[in-house]
Design a protein around this motif. Structure first.
Motif, PDB file in Angstrom:
ATOM      1  N   ASP A   1       0.711  -1.236   0.134  1.00 40.35           N
ATOM      2  CA  ASP A   1      -0.017  -0.036   0.087  1.00 40.35           C
ATOM      3  C   ASP A   1       0.880   1.334  -0.019  1.00 40.35           C
ATOM      4  O   ASP A   1       0.254   2.213  -0.226  1.00 40.35           O
ATOM      5  CB  ASP A   1      -1.104   0.003   1.137  1.00 40.35           C
ATOM      6  N   HIS A   2       2.297   1.101   0.198  1.00 41.41           N
ATOM      7  CA  HIS A   2       2.734   2.441   0.255  1.00 41.41           C
ATOM      8  C   HIS A   2       3.442   2.629  -1.154  1.00 41.41           C
ATOM      9  O   HIS A   2       3.617   3.800  -1.408  1.00 41.41           O
ATOM     10  CB  HIS A   2       4.125   2.206   1.124  1.00 41.41           C
ATOM     11  N   TYR A   3       3.483   1.702  -2.065  1.00 38.69           N
ATOM     12  CA  TYR A   3       4.226   1.753  -3.121  1.00 38.69           C
ATOM     13  C   TYR A   3       3.450   2.711  -4.287  1.00 38.69           C
ATOM     14  O   TYR A   3       2.187   2.384  -4.435  1.00 38.69           O
ATOM     15  CB  TYR A   3       4.512   0.504  -3.808  1.00 38.69           C
ATOM     16  N   PHE A   4       3.887   3.727  -4.669  1.00 34.00           N
ATOM     17  CA  PHE A   4       3.196   4.789  -5.478  1.00 34.00           C
ATOM     18  C   PHE A   4       1.680   5.362  -4.620  1.00 34.00           C
ATOM     19  O   PHE A   4       0.881   5.784  -5.411  1.00 34.00           O
ATOM     20  CB  PHE A   4       2.662   4.259  -6.713  1.00 34.00           C
ATOM     21  N   GLY A   5       1.946   5.129  -3.295  1.00 28.70           N
ATOM     22  CA  GLY A   5       0.582   5.569  -2.647  1.00 28.70           C
ATOM     23  C   GLY A   5       0.800   7.111  -2.398  1.00 28.70           C
ATOM     24  O   GLY A   5       1.630   7.918  -2.958  1.00 28.70           O
ATOM     25  N   VAL A   6      -0.377   7.673  -1.696  1.00 21.55           N
ATOM     26  CA  VAL A   6      -0.346   9.170  -1.674  1.00 21.55           C
ATOM     27  C   VAL A   6       0.707   9.529  -0.752  1.00 21.55           C
ATOM     28  O   VAL A   6       0.915   8.998   0.209  1.00 21.55           O
ATOM     29  CB  VAL A   6      -1.787   9.589  -0.720  1.00 21.55           C
ATOM     30  N   ILE A   7       1.356  10.673  -1.098  1.00 22.08           N
ATOM     31  CA  ILE A   7       2.592  11.187  -0.145  1.00 22.08           C
ATOM     32  C   ILE A   7       2.076  11.844   0.922  1.00 22.08           C
ATOM     33  O   ILE A   7       1.269  12.827   0.745  1.00 22.08           O
ATOM     34  CB  ILE A   7       3.411  11.990  -1.220  1.00 22.08           C
ATOM     35  N   LYS A   8       2.626  11.520   2.052  1.00 23.96           N
ATOM     36  CA  LYS A   8       2.173  12.204   3.148  1.00 23.96           C
ATOM     37  C   LYS A   8       2.708  13.709   3.199  1.00 23.96           C
ATOM     38  O   LYS A   8       3.769  13.951   2.780  1.00 23.96           O
ATOM     39  CB  LYS A   8       2.779  11.460   4.522  1.00 23.96           C
ATOM     40  N   PRO A   9       1.816  14.381   4.054  1.00 21.91           N
ATOM     41  CA  PRO A   9       2.101  15.977   3.865  1.00 21.91           C
ATOM     42  C   PRO A   9       3.590  16.168   4.237  1.00 21.91           C
ATOM     43  O   PRO A   9       4.291  17.068   3.717  1.00 21.91           O
ATOM     44  CB  PRO A   9       1.052  16.368   4.874  1.00 21.91           C
ATOM     45  N   ARG A  10       3.973  15.559   5.449  1.00 21.62           N
ATOM     46  CA  ARG A  10       5.547  15.924   5.885  1.00 21.62           C
ATOM     47  C   ARG A  10       6.482  15.656   4.750  1.00 21.62           C
ATOM     48  O   ARG A  10       7.534  16.277   4.554  1.00 21.62           O
ATOM     49  CB  ARG A  10       5.892  15.149   7.175  1.00 21.62           C
ATOM     50  N   VAL A  11       6.276  14.396   4.275  1.00 24.84           N
ATOM     51  CA  VAL A  11       7.000  14.227   2.951  1.00 24.84           C
ATOM     52  C   VAL A  11       7.049  14.988   2.154  1.00 24.84           C
ATOM     53  O   VAL A  11       7.834  15.210   1.195  1.00 24.84           O
ATOM     54  CB  VAL A  11       6.928  12.555   2.653  1.00 24.84           C
ATOM     55  N   ALA A  12       5.818  15.303   1.681  1.00 29.44           N
ATOM     56  CA  ALA A  12       5.590  16.298   0.589  1.00 29.44           C
ATOM     57  C   ALA A  12       6.079  17.461   0.517  1.00 29.44           C
ATOM     58  O   ALA A  12       6.723  18.159  -0.450  1.00 29.44           O
ATOM     59  CB  ALA A  12       3.849  16.298   0.165  1.00 29.44           C
ATOM     60  N   ALA A  13       6.246  18.065   2.023  1.00 28.04           N
ATOM     61  CA  ALA A  13       6.737  19.256   2.117  1.00 28.04           C
ATOM     62  C   ALA A  13       8.449  19.027   1.886  1.00 28.04           C
ATOM     63  O   ALA A  13       9.057  20.037   1.354  1.00 28.04           O
ATOM     64  CB  ALA A  13       6.571  19.788   3.625  1.00 28.04           C
ATOM     65  N   PHE A  14       8.804  18.116   2.307  1.00 28.86           N
ATOM     66  CA  PHE A  14      10.514  17.891   2.211  1.00 28.86           C
ATOM     67  C   PHE A  14      10.643  17.663   0.739  1.00 28.86           C
ATOM     68  O   PHE A  14      11.426  18.316   0.166  1.00 28.86           O
ATOM     69  CB  PHE A  14      10.757  16.361   2.943  1.00 28.86           C
ATOM     70  N   MET A  15       9.886  16.941  -0.125  1.00 34.49           N
ATOM     71  CA  MET A  15      10.287  16.737  -1.535  1.00 34.49           C
ATOM     72  C   MET A  15       9.912  17.982  -2.209  1.00 34.49           C
ATOM     73  O   MET A  15      10.806  18.438  -3.225  1.00 34.49           O
ATOM     74  CB  MET A  15       9.203  15.962  -2.092  1.00 34.49           C
ATOM     75  N   GLU A  16       9.015  19.042  -1.803  1.00 38.51           N
ATOM     76  CA  GLU A  16       8.838  20.190  -2.597  1.00 38.51           C
ATOM     77  C   GLU A  16      10.049  21.291  -2.300  1.00 38.51           C
ATOM     78  O   GLU A  16      10.707  21.694  -3.214  1.00 38.51           O
ATOM     79  CB  GLU A  16       7.674  20.974  -1.937  1.00 38.51           C
ATOM     80  N   GLU A  17      10.540  21.177  -1.248  1.00 38.48           N
ATOM     81  CA  GLU A  17      11.785  22.088  -0.572  1.00 38.48           C
ATOM     82  C   GLU A  17      13.080  21.133  -1.534  1.00 38.48           C
ATOM     83  O   GLU A  17      13.841  22.069  -2.075  1.00 38.48           O
ATOM     84  CB  GLU A  17      12.109  22.114   0.737  1.00 38.48           C
ATOM     85  N   LEU A  18      12.975  20.005  -1.548  1.00 35.22           N
ATOM     86  CA  LEU A  18      14.065  19.246  -2.217  1.00 35.22           C
ATOM     87  C   LEU A  18      14.174  19.584  -3.599  1.00 35.22           C
ATOM     88  O   LEU A  18      15.410  19.994  -4.074  1.00 35.22           O
ATOM     89  CB  LEU A  18      14.112  17.867  -1.672  1.00 35.22           C
ATOM     90  N   ASP A  19      13.174  19.538  -4.279  1.00 32.38           N
ATOM     91  CA  ASP A  19      13.228  19.929  -5.592  1.00 32.38           C
ATOM     92  C   ASP A  19      13.694  21.418  -5.932  1.00 32.38           C
ATOM     93  O   ASP A  19      14.414  21.745  -6.842  1.00 32.38           O
ATOM     94  CB  ASP A  19      11.650  19.844  -6.199  1.00 32.38           C
ATOM     95  N   GLN A  20      13.444  22.140  -5.069  1.00 30.00           N
ATOM     96  CA  GLN A  20      13.825  23.868  -5.379  1.00 30.00           C
ATOM     97  C   GLN A  20      15.212  23.820  -5.063  1.00 30.00           C
ATOM     98  O   GLN A  20      15.908  24.561  -5.760  1.00 30.00           O
ATOM     99  CB  GLN A  20      12.915  24.531  -4.272  1.00 30.00           C
TER     100      GLN A  20
END
Length: 699
Positions: A232-251
């Motif tokens: 259920d984790h594979y390609f699952g909805v990205i958790k808000p805390r992880v999504a915030a990390f990914m957003e800053e990482l991209d930038q």
């Protein structure tokens, strides 16, 4: 929310071609481009002009220091910062940066791994600017990508042999292309896109685990009630805390010109992946090192820790890197692109054969290029490719090669239109090649995906060996075809012969099955180098040394030093893990179990005083089991200590690695089994470290 201007943000901290065009004179820019694109020697006056404009740009961006950023044989990057300030006679300062400072630096080389190339008292080393990789700003410091060599000229880094291997591919590929009548191509480039897997866990959990702090992986830990079983984790909805990390990482990555493209949840809980668009191999290598560094920095800002170890948790999938490798010309032709009719594309088929032969001839080099203590836990564990190297081509290319091998006409693969049974859904053509996630080396349309790399590895090592091996295949082909009276006939015969001689490396089936291990080793004669001590000594095999020296990628001394360094790194890594286990068992686990046993004993005593006839089954049985386990843990940790002590008496790094493989690692696993069993019986209130369940579900 403020709108993000990605095109403006991208590369804003990089002194790239856009900045060069804007700031350098036309003559200087043209000269520098010839150095970058055509490997022409750098002019001193050009270097001086570039240094001046690079300094101005960096100061405008807030930089106060510069550093020669290099990749020694430690597996991580290194940097020594110098400020731009220069004193003036009136007591002030000016900001200076010369062409000499741009071109050459002088770090202390004595404390970096050299594998015997340098004695400790011989300290001088040099860093040399790599103009093919753009300078960038990190933490208010102008970072200049450089090569690193000793006083006597031996390469002490991963960049120098990587650049040499790229030159080797270029040199031999041009010879082959000329035979096909292609006179327009001036340069052939190898490109890579490394997909990066990683775990994110809560910083507070990390701080309570000495094994994670010291080694990057958990050395103990019972399996939690829920792991990755539900998928259920594979390609699952990205958790808000992880999504915030990914957003800053991209930038942060985009500012550095890193082409971060795809991000998603991976199979294991708390595991994720980032994939870039592929680019020139040496730049991709620099970018991947930066990506790993930035991941860890950004994670900390979000109260998390980014784990890059190949197997941080037992019982769930580990992390790797997928090295997407291709080769193309400066005229924009991908030499591994089959085109619409690959059976008629002789140039493509020859380059395809070059890769197939390279993988077969040098399967041991490819295996050892990804061999580390961490990756040994992952390869062949039914989650990653096996330690046996093989090539997956897919139905269409396999059919084409079989037709050539048997001198039969190619029947072709019927194009299949996918119909999903719902009129509103679009129809589309099925790809001619499926994906085989069990294959270490798979063709994926117009590139090969080398899937065996570990997540913490520099991608330089694998690409050095891959480039060198392919260059050697191309050299042999060019030598043969340049002498041919009839090129077309010789070409046809060469391709057919290569297919027949190297078809044993081609395998499209399940790489996880035990039947494949038996077929690969007993029938096909492929190597199965399961561990680093099994693989690394093959670097010194005569055929491997001769090829690497012939392609001018390593000198003989450099080859021998690499073997020494990699084995020494393996030995130190496992030794630290063993010592950490001993430390944790003696200081944390045994005292915790004893405290719980004492509590249970007191409970039994209290209950018996009140109700003498109560049997206290739970307490008594737990005491008996934990007492036995405590004795087993003590015996096991004592055995492990003794084996670790014996390593100090062995002088040869290769023999130490064998002792670790045969004696130390089995005892580490035995000790772990006992401690993990004790964890399942001990109250969580008394257990001294966070459990797997708490760690993996903490974010």
């Amino acid at each position: 929310m403020e709108k993000l201007n990605v095109p403006e943000l991208f590369g804003s901290l990089v002194f790239d071609e856009r900045q060069m065009k804007e700031r350098l004179s036309a003559d200087v820019f043209t000269s520098l481009k010839k150095t970058i694109d055509e490997n022409v020697r750098l002019d001193d006056q050009v270097a001086e002009a570039v240094a001046e404009e690079m300094k101005k740009w960096a100061i405008e961006k807030g930089a106060t220091h510069f550093t020669h950023w290099f990749q020694p044989l430690t597996g991580v990057t290194a940097e020594k910062h110098d400020s731009f300030i220069t004193p003036t006679k009136d007591g002030g300062i000016i900001m200076e940066f010369s062409g000499k400072e741009l071109i050459k630096g002088e770090p202390d080389a004595s404390s970096f791994p050299s594998g015997g190339l340098r004695a400790t008292f011989e300290a001088r080393g040099y860093t040399a600017w790599d103009p093919t990789s753009y300078a960038f700003i990190k933490d208010r410091t102008l970072c200049i990508p450089t090569a690193f060599c000793s006083y006597s000229g031996e390469a002490l880094d991963k960049k120098t042999p990587l650049l040499r291997s790229m030159q080797a591919v270029n040199r031999q590929a041009l010879r082959v292309l000329r035979l096909f009548g292609n006179q327009d191509v001036k340069h052939v480039t190898v490109s890579v896109g490394p997909e990066q897997e990683y775990f994110l866990i809560d910083q507070k959990m990390f701080d309570k685990r000495p094994d994670l702090i010291y080694t990057g992986r958990t050395l103990f830990g019972a399996r939690p009630p829920k792991g990755q079983e539900m998928d259920d984790h594979y390609f699952g909805v990205i958790k808000p805390r992880v999504a915030a990390f990914m957003e800053e990482l991209d930038q942060e990555l985009w500012k550095l010109g890193i082409l971060a493209k795809t991000e998603h949840n991976e199979v294991a809980p708390a595991q994720h992946e980032l994939a870039p668009i592929y680019t020139t191999t040496n730049i991709a290598t620099d970018h991947n090192q930066l990506t790993m560094e930035i991941m860890q920095k950004v994670a900390k800002r979000h109260g998390m820790v980014c784990l890059l170890h190949e197997k941080p948790f037992k019982g769930v999938n580990g992390s790797g890197k997928h090295n997407n490798w291709s080769v193309s010309t400066d005229t924009g032709v991908n030499l591994l692109s089959p085109g619409e009719t690959p059976h008629d594309n002789a140039q493509f088929l020859l380059f395809l054969c070059a890769v197939i032969q390279a993988v077969d001839d040098y399967q041991d080099l490819l295996r050892l290029s990804v061999a580390t203590a961490g990756n040994d836990h992952r390869l062949g564990a039914n989650e990653a490719p096996p330690a046996i190297i093989s090539v997956f081509l897919g139905e269409e290319l396999t059919g084409i090669l079989n037709a050539i091998k048997n001198d039969e006409p190619y029947e072709g693969v019927e194009k299949v239109t996918m119909k999903l049974g719902v009129h509103a859904l679009p129809r589309f053509s099925r790809d001619s090649t499926d994906r085989n996630r069990t294959s270490p080396f798979a063709f994926t349309g117009n590139k090969f995906e080398f899937r065996s790399l570990g997540s913490s590895n520099s991608i330089a090592c694998a690409n050095i060996m891959l480039n060198s091996a392919v260059a050697e295949s191309l050299r042999q082909y060019a030598d043969e075809l340049e002498k041919a009276d009839d090129f077309k006939t010789a070409l046809h015969d060469l391709i057919r012969r290569v297919i027949r001689e190297h078809e044993r490396i081609l395998f499209d089936g399940n790489g996880y099955g035990e039947e494949w291990v038996k077929e690969a080793t007993e029938v096909r004669g492929l190597s199965n180098l399961r561990t680093t001590p099994d693989a690394m000594p093959h670097l010194l095999d005569a055929k491997n040394k001769e090829m690497l020296i012939r392609q001018k990628v390593f000198t003989e001394a450099e080859v021998e030093s690499r073997c020494e360094i990699m084995l020494e790194n393996y030995n130190k890594t496992v030794n630290i893990e063993g010592l950490t286990m001993v430390d944790m068992v003696r200081k944390d686990y045994l005292p915790a179990i004893e405290e719980y046993l004492y509590t249970l004993s007191r409970a039994v005593e209290s209950i018996k005083n009140i109700s003498p006839h109560v049997k206290c089954k739970y307490e008594v049985s737990t005491i008996e089991k934990l007492t036995d386990l405590t004795d087993n843990i003590l015996d096991a940790v004592t055995e492990l200590e003794a084996e670790l002590a014996k390593l100090k008496e062995i002088g040869n790094v290769m023999q130490i690695s064998f002792a670790i493989r045969d004696e130390v690692l089995p005892r580490m696993e035995k000790l772990r089994d006992f401690v993990d069993a004790a964890e399942m019986l001990t109250s969580g209130k008394y257990w001294p470290v966070p459990s797997y369940g708490k760690i993996l579900m903490s974010v």
